[in-house]
Design a protein around this motif. Structure first.
Motif, PDB file in Angstrom:
ATOM      1  N   THR A  88       0.852  -1.176   0.000  1.00  0.00           N
ATOM      2  CA  THR A  88       0.000   0.000   0.000  1.00  0.00           C
ATOM      3  C   THR A  88       0.892   1.231   0.000  1.00  0.00           C
ATOM      4  O   THR A  88       1.745   1.384   0.880  1.00  0.00           O
ATOM      5  CB  THR A  88      -0.931   0.031   1.230  1.00  0.00           C
ATOM      6  N   PHE A  89       0.704   2.086  -1.015  1.00  0.00           N
ATOM      7  CA  PHE A  89       1.509   3.299  -1.153  1.00  0.00           C
ATOM      8  C   PHE A  89       0.630   4.507  -0.828  1.00  0.00           C
ATOM      9  O   PHE A  89      -0.449   4.674  -1.422  1.00  0.00           O
ATOM     10  CB  PHE A  89       2.046   3.440  -2.578  1.00  0.00           C
ATOM     11  N   LEU A  90       1.078   5.345   0.092  1.00  0.00           N
ATOM     12  CA  LEU A  90       0.401   6.597   0.395  1.00  0.00           C
ATOM     13  C   LEU A  90       1.355   7.739   0.079  1.00  0.00           C
ATOM     14  O   LEU A  90       2.496   7.764   0.565  1.00  0.00           O
ATOM     15  CB  LEU A  90      -0.030   6.666   1.862  1.00  0.00           C
ATOM     16  N   VAL A  91       0.884   8.670  -0.748  1.00  0.00           N
ATOM     17  CA  VAL A  91       1.724   9.777  -1.205  1.00  0.00           C
ATOM     18  C   VAL A  91       0.999  11.090  -0.926  1.00  0.00           C
ATOM     19  O   VAL A  91      -0.211  11.199  -1.139  1.00  0.00           O
ATOM     20  CB  VAL A  91       2.011   9.668  -2.721  1.00  0.00           C
ATOM     21  N   ALA A  92       1.743  12.077  -0.445  1.00  0.00           N
ATOM     22  CA  ALA A  92       1.203  13.428  -0.277  1.00  0.00           C
ATOM     23  C   ALA A  92       2.240  14.411  -0.804  1.00  0.00           C
ATOM     24  O   ALA A  92       3.435  14.275  -0.524  1.00  0.00           O
ATOM     25  CB  ALA A  92       0.886  13.728   1.184  1.00  0.00           C
ATOM     26  N   MET A 126      -1.634  17.654  -2.992  1.00  0.00           N
ATOM     27  CA  MET A 126      -2.079  16.472  -3.724  1.00  0.00           C
ATOM     28  C   MET A 126      -1.886  15.236  -2.842  1.00  0.00           C
ATOM     29  O   MET A 126      -1.138  15.260  -1.865  1.00  0.00           O
ATOM     30  CB  MET A 126      -1.268  16.276  -5.009  1.00  0.00           C
ATOM     31  N   SER A 127      -2.551  14.150  -3.233  1.00  0.00           N
ATOM     32  CA  SER A 127      -2.366  12.895  -2.505  1.00  0.00           C
ATOM     33  C   SER A 127      -2.726  11.710  -3.397  1.00  0.00           C
ATOM     34  O   SER A 127      -3.344  11.873  -4.454  1.00  0.00           O
ATOM     35  CB  SER A 127      -3.213  12.860  -1.230  1.00  0.00           C
ATOM     36  N   LEU A 144      -1.243  11.386  -8.914  1.00  0.00           N
ATOM     37  CA  LEU A 144      -1.689  12.133  -7.738  1.00  0.00           C
ATOM     38  C   LEU A 144      -2.965  12.902  -8.050  1.00  0.00           C
ATOM     39  O   LEU A 144      -3.165  13.377  -9.165  1.00  0.00           O
ATOM     40  CB  LEU A 144      -0.603  13.115  -7.282  1.00  0.00           C
ATOM     41  N   GLU A 145      -3.822  13.036  -7.037  1.00  0.00           N
ATOM     42  CA  GLU A 145      -5.037  13.833  -7.166  1.00  0.00           C
ATOM     43  C   GLU A 145      -4.879  15.135  -6.391  1.00  0.00           C
ATOM     44  O   GLU A 145      -4.398  15.134  -5.257  1.00  0.00           O
ATOM     45  CB  GLU A 145      -6.249  13.077  -6.604  1.00  0.00           C
ATOM     46  N   ASN A 272      -9.966  17.472  -7.192  1.00  0.00           N
ATOM     47  CA  ASN A 272      -9.399  17.155  -8.504  1.00  0.00           C
ATOM     48  C   ASN A 272     -10.428  17.233  -9.639  1.00  0.00           C
ATOM     49  O   ASN A 272     -10.267  16.587 -10.668  1.00  0.00           O
ATOM     50  CB  ASN A 272      -8.752  15.760  -8.485  1.00  0.00           C
ATOM     51  N   VAL A 273     -11.499  18.014  -9.439  1.00  0.00           N
ATOM     52  CA  VAL A 273     -12.538  18.167 -10.459  1.00  0.00           C
ATOM     53  C   VAL A 273     -12.589  19.629 -10.896  1.00  0.00           C
ATOM     54  O   VAL A 273     -12.452  20.537 -10.088  1.00  0.00           O
ATOM     55  CB  VAL A 273     -13.915  17.713  -9.929  1.00  0.00           C
ATOM     56  N   ARG A 274     -12.789  19.827 -12.189  1.00  0.00           N
ATOM     57  CA  ARG A 274     -12.914  21.172 -12.766  1.00  0.00           C
ATOM     58  C   ARG A 274     -14.384  21.444 -13.045  1.00  0.00           C
ATOM     59  O   ARG A 274     -15.036  20.706 -13.789  1.00  0.00           O
ATOM     60  CB  ARG A 274     -12.093  21.237 -14.059  1.00  0.00           C
ATOM     61  N   TYR A 275     -14.907  22.494 -12.410  1.00  0.00           N
ATOM     62  CA  TYR A 275     -16.306  22.875 -12.584  1.00  0.00           C
ATOM     63  C   TYR A 275     -16.373  24.131 -13.459  1.00  0.00           C
ATOM     64  O   TYR A 275     -15.733  25.137 -13.151  1.00  0.00           O
ATOM     65  CB  TYR A 275     -16.964  23.146 -11.232  1.00  0.00           C
ATOM     66  N   LEU A 276     -17.152  24.074 -14.527  1.00  0.00           N
ATOM     67  CA  LEU A 276     -17.339  25.221 -15.424  1.00  0.00           C
ATOM     68  C   LEU A 276     -18.697  25.843 -15.130  1.00  0.00           C
ATOM     69  O   LEU A 276     -19.736  25.180 -15.261  1.00  0.00           O
ATOM     70  CB  LEU A 276     -17.265  24.776 -16.883  1.00  0.00           C
ATOM     71  N   ILE A 277     -18.702  27.113 -14.724  1.00  0.00           N
ATOM     72  CA  ILE A 277     -19.942  27.781 -14.343  1.00  0.00           C
ATOM     73  C   ILE A 277     -20.050  29.110 -15.082  1.00  0.00           C
ATOM     74  O   ILE A 277     -19.116  29.923 -15.049  1.00  0.00           O
ATOM     75  CB  ILE A 277     -19.992  28.027 -12.819  1.00  0.00           C
ATOM     76  N   THR A 278     -21.178  29.320 -15.741  1.00  0.00           N
ATOM     77  CA  THR A 278     -21.460  30.601 -16.403  1.00  0.00           C
ATOM     78  C   THR A 278     -22.644  31.257 -15.717  1.00  0.00           C
ATOM     79  O   THR A 278     -23.719  30.650 -15.611  1.00  0.00           O
ATOM     80  CB  THR A 278     -21.767  30.395 -17.892  1.00  0.00           C
TER      81      THR A 278
END
Length: 302
Positions: A88-92, A126-127, A144-145, A272-278
């Motif tokens: 198990t790899f945990l990265v930050a 990130m992690s 990474l997220e 890690n999500v891109r939200y586009l709002i007009t």
């Protein structure tokens, strides 16, 4: 002497041919400095924790600056793993300090706190948590997220009446989380008194048909019949307003507020999500009066 012999007999030392020299590569490229908004691929420091299949910590590193190693332009770490064994790899990344965790349970429960809403001069935090079985391959890549969501905000004024002017002077993230769970979905447990904010020259791109990036840590609120004004994250826009009937006084503004949603009725803002709002005001731009559209600063023209 007998005790030493027994100790030697009970200690298992992996044979060299059971070890696999492995380079662990962390996705998201070389550092590039930007002034106002973060370089979303920048990695300035890394924490790596490797746990064996029994949940025991086998390796723990923290590296930053010139000590960082690279492979094909990506940060990496060279180590040796047992062949055919699950790990198990945990990265930050970009936390700025060494994680204090030494057990898998501690790491899974760990929360990262930001000092202020745009504390990302050294890169967006990130992690990653991945379970992999080592093999013969020499390179393992761990994506990474980013722990923050990116909201790209724009304004469409085409449906406004001809005599209406709405000039953006400030944009702010309300209920902007101040911490996030590193290795799992995270619901806000506290907020910055003043959330992520862009005003005047920083927000002026919205007056020139451009888009404005805003950032906030993940806030999983889920589906609700009614959003909570104290828990669900939202965007607040302050406008100078002029029309044939009303105007705002200097230093006072028409205020728009709206909640961020992943889907209709789901007030989740995911990492890690891109939200586009007009934002598209129509007619007079004063479609309602209340918390969503606060008209209390408007005065009638003489």
């Amino acid at each position: 002497m007998l005790q030493l012999l027994l100790l030697a007999a009970c200690t298992r030392i992996p044979a060299p041919d059971h070890l696999c020299p492995t380079t662990i590569v962390f996705s998201d490229g070389e550092p590039v400095t930007r002034a106002l908004d973060p370089d979303q691929e920048r990695i300035s420091d890394l924490n790596l924790l490797i746990f064996n299949h029994g949940g025991l910590l086998e390796e723990k590193i923290f590296v930053s600056g010139r000590k960082m190693q690279y492979l094909d332009g990506k940060p990496c770490h060279r180590t040796q793993l047992l062949k055919g064994v699950p790990y198990t790899f945990l990265v930050a990344a970009n936390l700025g300090y060494e994680l204090p965790c030494r057990t898998l349970d501690q790491a899974r429960a760990y929360r990262y706190y930001m000092a202020y809403p745009d504390e990302f001069s050294s890169g967006i935090p990130m992690s990653a948590l991945v379970e992999l079985q080592s093999g013969e391959e020499e390179v393992l890549e761990i994506p990474l997220e980013r722990l923050m969501a990116k909201v790209e905000l724009s304004v469409d004024r085409q449906s406004l009446d001809e005599d209406v002017q709405m000039i953006v002077r400030q944009v702010k993230v309300g209920n902007c989380p101040s911490s996030v769970q590193l290795f799992g979905e995270s619901t806000a447990q506290g907020f910055f008194p003043n959330g992520f904010l862009r005003d005047w020259s920083q927000a002026d791109i919205l007056n020139r048909n451009g888009s404005l990036p805003l950032y906030l840590l993940e806030n999983i609120q889920g589906e609700r019949p009614v959003p909570s004004r104290t828990e669900c994250s939202y965007i607040e826009i302050k406008w100078e307003y002029y029309s044939g009937s009303y105007h705002t006084r200097p230093g006072e503004y028409l205020v728009y507020r709206f909640f961020l949603q992943e889907n209709a009725g789901d007030y989740t803002v995911r990492r890690n999500v891109r939200y586009l709002i007009t934002v598209k005001p129509e007619g007079s731009g004063l479609g309602e009066n209340g918390w969503r559209v606060d008209q209390t600063s408007l005065v009638q023209n003489y």
